[in-house]
Design a protein around this motif. Structure first.
Motif, PDB file in Angstrom:
ATOM      1  N   THR A 452      10.736   1.484   1.902  1.00 23.63           N
ATOM      2  CA  THR A 452      10.741   2.902   1.316  1.00 23.63           C
ATOM      3  C   THR A 452      10.186   3.087   0.296  1.00 23.63           C
ATOM      4  OG1 THR A 452      12.994   2.408   0.417  1.00 23.63           O
ATOM      5  CG2 THR A 452      12.928   3.280   2.576  1.00 23.63           C
ATOM      6  N   ASP A 453       9.782   1.907  -0.640  1.00 15.88           N
ATOM      7  CA  ASP A 453       9.053   2.281  -1.665  1.00 15.88           C
ATOM      8  C   ASP A 453       7.659   2.859  -1.717  1.00 15.88           C
ATOM      9  OD1 ASP A 453      11.160   0.915  -2.919  1.00 15.88           O
ATOM     10  OD2 ASP A 453      10.055  -1.047  -3.325  1.00 15.88           O
ATOM     11  N   ASN A 454       7.180   2.747  -0.459  1.00 17.72           N
ATOM     12  CA  ASN A 454       5.668   3.291  -0.003  1.00 17.72           C
ATOM     13  C   ASN A 454       6.138   4.897   0.038  1.00 17.72           C
ATOM     14  OD1 ASN A 454       4.604   1.070  -0.188  1.00 17.72           O
ATOM     15  ND2 ASN A 454       5.133   0.472   1.993  1.00 17.72           N
ATOM     16  N   LEU A 455       7.341   5.415   0.307  1.00 15.83           N
ATOM     17  CA  LEU A 455       7.490   6.603   0.554  1.00 15.83           C
ATOM     18  C   LEU A 455       8.160   7.623  -0.753  1.00 15.83           C
ATOM     19  CD1 LEU A 455       9.347   6.283   4.058  1.00 15.83           C
ATOM     20  CD2 LEU A 455       7.050   6.628   3.430  1.00 15.83           C
ATOM     21  N   ALA A 456       7.957   7.077  -1.963  1.00 20.06           N
ATOM     22  CA  ALA A 456       8.608   7.565  -3.079  1.00 20.06           C
ATOM     23  C   ALA A 456       7.977   8.782  -3.828  1.00 20.06           C
ATOM     24  CB  ALA A 456       8.795   6.473  -4.173  1.00 20.06           C
ATOM     25  N   LEU A 457       6.865   9.026  -3.380  1.00 22.48           N
ATOM     26  CA  LEU A 457       5.885  10.228  -3.774  1.00 22.48           C
ATOM     27  C   LEU A 457       6.060  11.436  -2.576  1.00 22.48           C
ATOM     28  CD1 LEU A 457       2.865   8.333  -5.102  1.00 22.48           C
ATOM     29  CD2 LEU A 457       4.877   9.132  -6.272  1.00 22.48           C
ATOM     30  N   LEU A 458       6.870  11.585  -1.993  1.00 19.87           N
ATOM     31  CA  LEU A 458       7.202  12.768  -1.333  1.00 19.87           C
ATOM     32  C   LEU A 458       7.643  13.937  -2.340  1.00 19.87           C
ATOM     33  CD1 LEU A 458       9.194  12.305   2.013  1.00 19.87           C
ATOM     34  CD2 LEU A 458       6.949  13.062   1.855  1.00 19.87           C
ATOM     35  N   SER A 581      -5.099   7.888  -6.761  1.00 19.58           N
ATOM     36  CA  SER A 581      -3.756   7.342  -6.356  1.00 19.58           C
ATOM     37  C   SER A 581      -3.027   8.402  -5.668  1.00 19.58           C
ATOM     38  CB  SER A 581      -3.152   6.886  -7.761  1.00 19.58           C
ATOM     39  OG  SER A 581      -3.136   8.255  -8.566  1.00 19.58           O
ATOM     40  N   GLY A 582      -1.854   8.127  -5.326  1.00 19.44           N
ATOM     41  CA  GLY A 582      -1.127   9.036  -4.568  1.00 19.44           C
ATOM     42  C   GLY A 582      -1.155   9.089  -3.086  1.00 19.44           C
ATOM     43  N   PRO A 583      -0.498   9.821  -2.222  1.00 19.37           N
ATOM     44  CA  PRO A 583      -0.697   9.854  -0.830  1.00 19.37           C
ATOM     45  C   PRO A 583      -2.215  10.426  -0.551  1.00 19.37           C
ATOM     46  CG  PRO A 583       1.399  10.926  -1.327  1.00 19.37           C
ATOM     47  CD  PRO A 583       0.588  10.886  -2.709  1.00 19.37           C
TER      48      PRO A 583
END
Length: 740
Positions: A452-458, A581-583
């Motif tokens: 879930t660390d990969n989903l932290a920028l929602l 950087s970012g999604p």
């Protein structure tokens, strides 16, 4: 002796509202009349009464009644609400050559039909060039509307009524957030309401920075602020005593007219509070960047002392303002009018104050932030909501996540997880677009899986997004076109569509931002809104008599089902956006198998799907001048450039390139050049048929009405498409689970 200072703009404006309130001149807009109250709610204005609005849209046309011969039937005494549904037209006992009186026509044709009415309302403090658009609907009996149930869809915290009465808003202009999300989410997954559709075309002024008139609050410590917050929590506002009300100036503000004319009345104090809160030193909660309000108080370390202090001082002044506006000395109409007059930037402060009053209580406080202890009335309900949300979304790591949720609830460590979790569990949620991301980020933060660390920028700042988790499912925000199109195969809960099928184009756990464009046409104008009721009148234009042969009963065969459409793949192609950087940004497409042929459709346009209003006593007849063409779902890929009239006399569709596929297919010829003709796509059967129809709409940039034929008859759905100025209607039928 020096003259007293003149009262400012806010003082004069609010004083006029108070005077009007005392004289009884503030009136709520009259509610819509229903069909049973008479035929006027369905009748069109005479030419002399019509507003001066330039509108090129065609109204339904009727032949001159003088060209007909026949004898009309007298209107029966009273109207029967127990007429059986129509199975044929003309109905039994009525000749096809008969001419109906208005009363009899309404009885046979209009009974139970949704009547849509448009509203154009001015924006306070703005010129006439700016306005908001709304719709209201009446006529269908029963409590069901086109909107989702807020409890079932978990969207209660996305909206907030202007009046703090606890009752749900009756009209869409009665909420802080606009367009109103109390009338936003459609009852079908991936849809919106007719009112929300109209609201998208409001003309809004650019927010003007409020003048800072230099009203600086007094310097007080944190303990003094919490003393007053606790006092308001336990005793409320002392609006029965001018002396107690005036303590506002002794404690927190400075009275500019203390010597000659002290500000002892409520309207003067409202004016001063608005002036003080207009300062640029306060947080602007109208800015989406600041709408996760708990980020200002989540950190209680000494490094955040100044921000923590300013937040609670701003909250206190906002509470003082909100309680004065909603004083028992004001009528409901005066409260609503006062709130409307408050600048939008200050209204967001009122929304925060309202959430605090409803959901937060103070248990302990001291001189520093780490001594403050708050109690959240909503926390238990929010825990149940998050558990239900995870279960409905079939969260891939469900067992471990629910175990972690239970453990943290026992330990009392849910709120400190993150600022998003603090907002979700406390209920300190501003109305609008933040809540879906607060609930999803809370679930992600509680999930112990490191993936879930990969989903932290929602974030709600990029709402057109979704993500894949563990390679099991994908989840998409309700505002993202991928979610709108795939919604028939999923659930829509709390502003999220899922669980949706996975894709090989994303990592096992990865966020995807989706690139899409605005639809190429179909704009709703103020003129369209003003004429909405007459353009969708079930009787057609007003007339002395209504010939039976002008109407036709539409009963589509729901057993005529196409079973050759299947979703093959959901594809994503990365797009370079210059961000390191970012999604990442992607273009989305869906590949279908249609009778053994592969058809890719690109989700290029961010289209909307409007859930049709349910009707009663259907099916209803359709007036002949509402024109439409019906096709099966598997034929839609052969239709090119729908809604673009052929003005050159050439067949532009035949020259176009097909959407895609393994072999060329000749485009379908669909007749005349009427650019208001509605294309009715029969998507009965498997939900993949509806996904195909929606994907085709996104490919070509066509918004559409979606109607469940079990709730809305075909005629009413076509009329709603005319009301919304849309040229595509998708017909579906919800069947019991397992029968699809």
């Amino acid at each position: 002796m020096a003259e007293p200072k003149k009262k400012g703009f806010w003082g004069g404006l609010l004083r006029r509202v108070s005077n009007a309130q005392r004289s009884g001149k503030l009136e709520r807009e009259a509610p819509l009349r229903r069909v049973s109250e008479g035929s006027d709610s369905f009748s069109r204005r005479r030419n002399s009464e019509r507003p001066d609005i330039t509108d090129s849209r065609r109204r339904p046309r009727r032949p001159d009644p003088r060209d007909f011969k026949g004898k009309g039937r007298e209107q029966p005494n009273g109207r029967s609400h127990d007429l059986p549904p129509l199975f044929q037209w003309p109905p039994s006992g009525v000749s096809s050559q008969e001419e109906l009186s208005l009363g009899h026509a309404m009885e046979l044709i209009s009974s139970g039909v949704p009547a849509h009415k448009g509203h154009k309302r001015p924006i306070p403090h703005a010129s006439d060039h700016y306005y908001r658009l709304y719709t209201t609907t009446a006529g269908n009996r029963g409590d069901e509307t086109d909107a989702a149930n807020q409890h079932d869809s978990m969207t209660q915290l996305t909206t907030l009524g202007i009046q703090g009465t606890g009752r749900p808003p009756i009209y869409p202009w009665e909420t802080f957030e606009q367009p109103s999300l109390a009338f936003g989410f459609g009852a079908r997954p991936g849809t919106i309401t007719l009112n929300h559709w109209a609201g998208l075309f409001s003309e809004l002024p650019r927010q003007i920075e409020l003048r800072d008139l230099g009203m600086v609050p007094r310097e007080v410590d944190l303990t003094r602020i919490f003393d007053r917050l606790k006092d308001l929590e336990e005793r409320g506002l002392e609006d029965d005593s001018e002396e107690l009300l005036y303590r506002l100036y002794k404690r927190f503000l400075r009275d500019p007219d203390k010597t000659f004319s002290p500000h002892k009345t409520i309207h003067e104090q409202i004016s001063d509070l608005v002036t003080c809160l207009s300062s640029s030193d306060w947080v602007d909660f109208s800015n989406p960047k600041h709408q996760v309000v708990t980020k200002f108080i989540y950190d209680t370390s000494t490094e955040n002392d100044n921000q923590y202090y300013k937040f609670f001082y701003q909250l206190l002044l906002s509470l003082e303002l909100d309680l004065r506006i909603n004083s028992r000395l004001h009528t409901d109409e005066a409260k609503e009018k006062l709130t409307e007059l408050i600048p939008p930037k200050i209204q967001w402060n009122l929304a925060l104050a309202r959430r605090w009053r409803e959901f937060v209580r103070i248990e302990e406080y001291g001189e520093t932030a780490d001594q403050v202890r708050l109690r959240y009335k909503l926390k238990k309900r929010q825990v149940k909501m998050l558990k239900r949300f995870a279960q409905m979304m079939k969260w891939p790591n469900l067992a471990e996540t629910l175990a972690e949720l239970k453990q943290r609830e026992v330990e009392g460590t849910l709120v400190p997880i993150s600022s998003h979790a603090m907002a979700f569990f406390s209920g300190l949620v501003l109305p609008g677009s933040t809540f879906p991301f607060l609930i999803m980020n809370s679930l992600i933060d509680i999930d112990p899986d490191k993936a879930t660390d990969n989903l932290a920028l929602l974030t709600h700042l990029h709402p057109h997004c979704g993500f894949q988790y563990r390679g099991s499912y994908t989840y998409w925000s309700s505002t993202c076109v991928v979610g709108k199109v795939l919604a028939p195969t999923c659930l829509e809960v709390a502003g999220w569509v899922g669980p949706a099928r996975p894709t090989v184009d994303l990592g096992r756990s990865q966020i995807a931002r989706i690139r899409s464009r605005k639809p190429r046409q179909q704009i709703l104008t103020p003129g369209d809104v003003a004429t909405m009721s007459e353009r969708s009148n079930p009787l057609g234009p007003p007339s002395k008599v209504y010939p039976v042969k002008d109407y036709k009963l539409l009963t589509p065969d729901t057993d005529d089902v196409v079973d050759t459409v299947r979703i093959e793949l959901v594809n994503f192609k990365e797009v370079a956006d210059g961000r390191d950087s970012g999604p990442k940004l992607f273009d989305a497409s869906i590949q279908f198998a249609i009778d053994g042929v592969s058809w890719p459709l690109h989700l290029t346009f961010d289209v909307s799907f409007i859930n049709a209003w349910p009707c009663s006593d259907g099916p209803h007849p359709l007036f002949f001048d509402f024109v439409y063409t019906t096709i099966q779902a598997d034929q839609v890929v052969n239709i090119l450039d729908w809604g673009r009239p052929n003005t050159s006399g050439k067949d532009s569709s035949a020259e176009s390139t097909p959407v895609g596929g393994s072999k060329p297919v000749k485009p379908i010829q669909l007749g005349d050049d009427d650019d208001e003709r509605v294309l009715v796509i029969k998507a009965f059967g498997t939900s993949d048929n509806e996904v195909l129809a929606r994907a085709w709409c996104s490919h070509w940039g066509l918004n559409a009405v979606v109607a469940d034929i079990g709730k809305t008859c075909m005629a009413c759905a076509i009329r709603e498409a005319y009301a919304a100025t849309l040229t595509v209607l998708i017909l579906v039928e919800d069947r019991p689970e397992g029968l699809e």
